[in-house]
Scaffold this motif. Structure first.
Motif, PDB file in Angstrom:
ATOM      1  N   LEU A  64     -10.138   2.354  -7.943  1.00  0.00           N
ATOM      2  CA  LEU A  64      -9.938   0.590  -8.313  1.00  0.00           C
ATOM      3  C   LEU A  64     -11.417   0.317  -8.884  1.00  0.00           C
TER       4      LEU A  64
ATOM      5  N   LEU B 150      -8.189   5.321  -4.461  1.00  0.00           N
ATOM      6  CA  LEU B 150      -7.513   4.019  -4.496  1.00  0.00           C
ATOM      7  C   LEU B 150      -6.818   3.740  -3.159  1.00  0.00           C
TER       8      LEU B 150
ATOM      9  N   VAL C 106       1.896   1.610  -3.245  1.00  0.00           N
ATOM     10  CA  VAL C 106       0.810   2.139  -4.148  1.00  0.00           C
ATOM     11  C   VAL C 106       0.965   3.843  -4.032  1.00  0.00           C
TER      12      VAL C 106
ATOM     13  N   ILE D  68       0.692  -1.107  -0.042  1.00  0.00           N
ATOM     14  CA  ILE D  68      -0.004   0.091   0.073  1.00  0.00           C
ATOM     15  C   ILE D  68       0.872   1.164   0.080  1.00  0.00           C
TER      16      ILE D  68
ATOM     17  N   THR E 292      -1.091  -2.668  -6.684  1.00  0.00           N
ATOM     18  CA  THR E 292      -2.490  -2.689  -6.178  1.00  0.00           C
ATOM     19  C   THR E 292      -2.822  -4.245  -5.845  1.00  0.00           C
TER      20      THR E 292
ATOM     21  N   LEU F 160      -7.577   0.214 -12.908  1.00  0.00           N
ATOM     22  CA  LEU F 160      -7.526   1.596 -12.288  1.00  0.00           C
ATOM     23  C   LEU F 160      -7.964   2.919 -13.130  1.00  0.00           C
TER      24      LEU F 160
ATOM     25  N   LEU G 220      -7.660   1.176   0.044  1.00  0.00           N
ATOM     26  CA  LEU G 220      -6.576  -0.012   0.275  1.00  0.00           C
ATOM     27  C   LEU G 220      -6.143   0.032   1.844  1.00  0.00           C
TER      28      LEU G 220
END
Length: 289
Positions: free
Chosen positions: A243, A254, A26, A23, A69, A185, A258
């Protein structure tokens, strides 16, 4: 055999730490992408007194960001399966290879589907009543059933409970990433759009909440008072990635999504499972349920 759920070296905590690392990756990749002029908002005339604000994509979302992701999701989903294995090990002790392969974390819409999960010939003896209650207490249908036990009629229906369930979301995205393609995405705007120093103007917005923005999509139009010409201001907006494979009907950005999924597992799902596995009644709320 003692359950070791609080041990930081337990596999579910290791998987969740790996998910947290992904994460963070990301988040870093999104920050780099945002700084790379990947998209822009183009202003164009809209009538004699207004502007339309059109979204334009200049670069595709990198595959490595989608892969990171997917890695975050896969580790969170795997954490649940390691818990299901631990509960079976706790009840059954030594298992054959076939029995070990039969262990995984069920995600069921209703009690009937949950009970059917244990009718598998290899799985029927792997989980005792306590372990089954532990797995049941975090199922999509569990909260509604618990509310009814306390005399409260839930305001949601089973389908909604399933679509908003965090484990179901992880499972859906994980299956796509594992068997088909990278998670998809897309850019989205988080409304509302707002302007500074604007008086007497009218905003005709096309964005509410979190709204997907296709290339060429219009966020909205800003019109000045009649006869005053086009207002000389620029919009303030939040454009970020979402997402699109997420089954939740309530889209969120996004990184926020997460992080919330991870927080739910660490603060509610995992503790709740093992509290019940220790023979206690399911608590009404733990952490970020």
């Amino acid at each position: 055999m003692e359950l070791r759920w609080g041990d930081p070296e337990a596999p579910w905590w290791a998987k969740l730490r790996r998910a947290k690392s992904h994460i963070s990756e990301v988040r870093q990749r999104v920050d780099v992408l945002q700084a790379a002029e990947t998209w822009s908002i183009q202003r164009e005339p809209a009538g004699p007194d207004g502007w339309a604000y059109r979204f334009r994509v200049h670069k595709p979302v990198p595959a490595d960001l989608a892969a990171a992701t997917g890695d975050a999701v896969a580790n969170m989903r795997a954490a649940l399966d390691t818990i299901a294995y631990e509960l079976a090990r706790h009840h059954a002790g030594t298992m054959s290879d076939a029995e070990e392969r039969a262990t995984f974390f069920p995600i069921c819409e209703n009690k009937a589907a949950f009970e059917k999960f244990f009718q598998h010939p290899l799985r029927s003896n792997l989980y005792g009543d306590t372990e089954r209650r532990a797995l049941q207490c975090v199922q999509p249908f569990a909260r509604a059933d618990e509310m009814r036990e306390h005399g409260i009629e839930p305001s949601t229906d089973p389908k909604s409970d399933l679509l908003t369930d965090h484990a179901y979301a992880l499972n859906t995205i994980w299956n796509i990433d594992k068997h088909r393609r990278l998670p998809e995405l897309a850019w989205a705007a988080e409304g509302p759009v707002w302007f500074e120093g604007v008086t007497g103007c009218r905003w005709r917005g096309h964005v509410t909440g979190v709204t997907l923005l296709p290339d060429g999509g219009v966020l909205g139009e800003l019109h000045g008072p009649a006869g005053s010409g086009r207002p000389q201001v620029e919009p303030h907006y939040t454009i970020d990635l979402v997402l699109t494979d997420d089954p939740s009907p309530y889209p969120s950005l996004l990184v926020e999504r997460l992080e919330w999924l991870h927080q739910s597992l660490t603060g509610w799902v995992v503790p709740r499972i093992f509290i019940v596995a220790d023979g206690n009644p399911p608590p009404m709320m733990i952490g970020g349920g």
